[in-house]
Design an enzyme around this catalytic site. Structure first.
Site, PDB file in Angstrom:
ATOM      1  N   CYS A  52      49.524  41.443  45.674  1.00 38.09           N
ATOM      2  CA  CYS A  52      49.068  42.069  44.434  1.00 38.09           C
ATOM      3  C   CYS A  52      50.165  42.843  43.724  1.00 38.09           C
ATOM      4  O   CYS A  52      49.952  43.346  42.615  1.00 38.09           O
ATOM      5  CB  CYS A  52      47.887  42.998  44.720  1.00 38.09           C
ATOM      6  SG  CYS A  52      48.274  44.314  45.890  1.00 38.09           S
ATOM      7  N   ASP A  54      51.365  45.706  44.521  1.00 36.34           N
ATOM      8  CA  ASP A  54      51.270  47.149  44.728  1.00 36.34           C
ATOM      9  C   ASP A  54      52.270  47.589  45.790  1.00 36.34           C
ATOM     10  O   ASP A  54      52.677  46.802  46.641  1.00 36.34           O
ATOM     11  CB  ASP A  54      49.858  47.541  45.177  1.00 36.34           C
ATOM     12  CG  ASP A  54      48.828  47.370  44.073  1.00 36.34           C
ATOM     13  OD1 ASP A  54      49.247  47.122  42.931  1.00 36.34           O
ATOM     14  OD2 ASP A  54      47.631  47.482  44.360  1.00 36.34           O
ATOM     15  N   CYS A  79      47.423  50.010  41.596  1.00 30.51           N
ATOM     16  CA  CYS A  79      46.152  50.231  40.916  1.00 30.51           C
ATOM     17  C   CYS A  79      45.497  51.527  41.387  1.00 30.51           C
ATOM     18  O   CYS A  79      45.945  52.184  42.319  1.00 30.51           O
ATOM     19  CB  CYS A  79      45.228  49.050  41.163  1.00 30.51           C
ATOM     20  SG  CYS A  79      44.732  48.882  42.889  1.00 30.51           S
ATOM     21  N   CYS A 129      43.699  46.972  49.406  1.00 36.26           N
ATOM     22  CA  CYS A 129      44.481  48.163  49.055  1.00 36.26           C
ATOM     23  C   CYS A 129      44.521  49.161  50.210  1.00 36.26           C
ATOM     24  O   CYS A 129      45.510  49.854  50.404  1.00 36.26           O
ATOM     25  CB  CYS A 129      43.897  48.830  47.813  1.00 36.26           C
ATOM     26  SG  CYS A 129      44.046  47.824  46.314  1.00 36.26           S
TER      27      CYS A 129
END
Length: 323
Positions: A52, A54, A79, A129
């Site tokens: 992603c 991140d 995010c 996440c």
């Protein structure tokens, strides 16, 4: 932000109040400088999720005398869910030893962010996440201990979101005779979050997927069933009617499931050498390994336990002999 707005493709209302609060006002965001460290050891670890884009940076201030994390902060480049997960992760690390911090999993992070113990804090597709938060803990610990971070992972994890290993999945599928991905998810939670582990095509590529494991175990069960039917066709299914190869397999299966785990926990093991029939008695010849070789109970309590288990499971006149 309005409650019907979208965040990363998921409705705002799918996030817990705690996640929303930490998205907007993280408590532990920041950095720790060398100047603040004093006699303590400062560890700075970076970890990024290729799936992603991140990334998170974790700061630990550790008392080297006790290995205790006195302060923990983070910076997140991702995010809102990554920010909230990293904020909670940093908080959970505080006042723990490095070894205890290593026990924190992504599931612990997600559960700590829940408003209701039974309602997930984030949508399933955002569970990855909190996985990143778990991984950066391993990275920080590896830096502090000067070891490879992969050394902390003792199992081959298939579902990162639920932290379910390949061995666990195989055991659950076989034990409960599961035949679908839906059943696997019901029993283990694997595949219930971001779904990348189910089959190719998800947001993160895997070496092994749930569909592969299910197919493999179902093939094994089918082969075992065929083997059992062949044995039953040749005899009455009793230990006495089995051929030598099947007798050995039967004894090995019992040793592996009921005996070896206990012996291995104490640094020992047992090897099956042979099975010989004499006057209606099946002599099972074994050889101890490791710590069992010098254990004072290897010819008394341990030997009796092995013999009793084989007799009980195989319903046969068995005598265990140490060679």
């Amino acid at each position: 932000m309005a409650r019907d707005d979208l965040i990363g493709g998921a409705l705002w209302e799918e996030y817990s109040t705690e996640v929303q609060r930490r998205m907007n006002d993280p408590i532990n965001m920041g950095e720790i400088t060398e100047a603040e460290a004093g006699e303590d050891q400062l560890v700075i670890a970076d970890f990024g999720a290729e799936s992603c884009g991140d990334a998170v940076r974790l700061y630990w201030l550790i008392d080297p005398k006790t290995d205790t994390i006195k302060n923990s902060k983070f910076k997140s480049f991702g995010c809102g869910t990554a920010i909230a997960s990293s904020d909670m992760m940093a908080e959970l690390c505080m006042n723990k030893t490095v070894d205890d911090a290593l026990k924190i999993t992504n599931i612990d992070v997600e559960k700590a962010l829940r408003d209701d113990p039974d309602i997930p804090a984030v949508p399933g597709q955002k569970m990855h996440c909190s996985v990143m938060a778990y991984d950066v803990i391993k990275k920080a610990a590896s830096i502090y201990k000067n070891v490879d971070m992969e050394s902390f992972e003792t199992e081959f994890i298939i579902c990162e979101c639920a932290r379910v290993s390949q061995d666990t999945l195989k055991q659950v599928i076989k034990l409960n005779k599961l035949t679908s991905i839906e059943e696997i998810t019901d029993y283990t939670k694997a595949g219930g979050f971001c779904k990348s582990c189910i089959k190719p095509g998800g947001h993160e590529a895997k070496d092994v997927y749930l569909v592969n494991i299910l197919e493999e175990v179902m093939s094994e069960l089918e082969a075992e069933d065929k083997s059992r039917k062949i044995i039953e066709a040749k005899g009455d299914g009793t230990f006495e009617s089995m051929g030598l190869v099947q007798k050995i397999k039967s004894v090995e299966a019992i040793l592996e499931e009921y005996i070896r785990p206990t012996l291995k926990a104490d640094g020992g093991n047992v090897e099956l050498i042979d099975i010989k029939e004499e006057d209606g008695v099946f002599n099972v010849l074994i050889k101890y390994q490791g710590e069992c070789m010098s254990c004072s109970m290897n010819t008394t309590t341990t030997l009796a336990g092995i013999e009793d288990m084989l007799k009980f499971k195989l319903k046969a006149n068995i005598k265990v002999i140490v060679t």
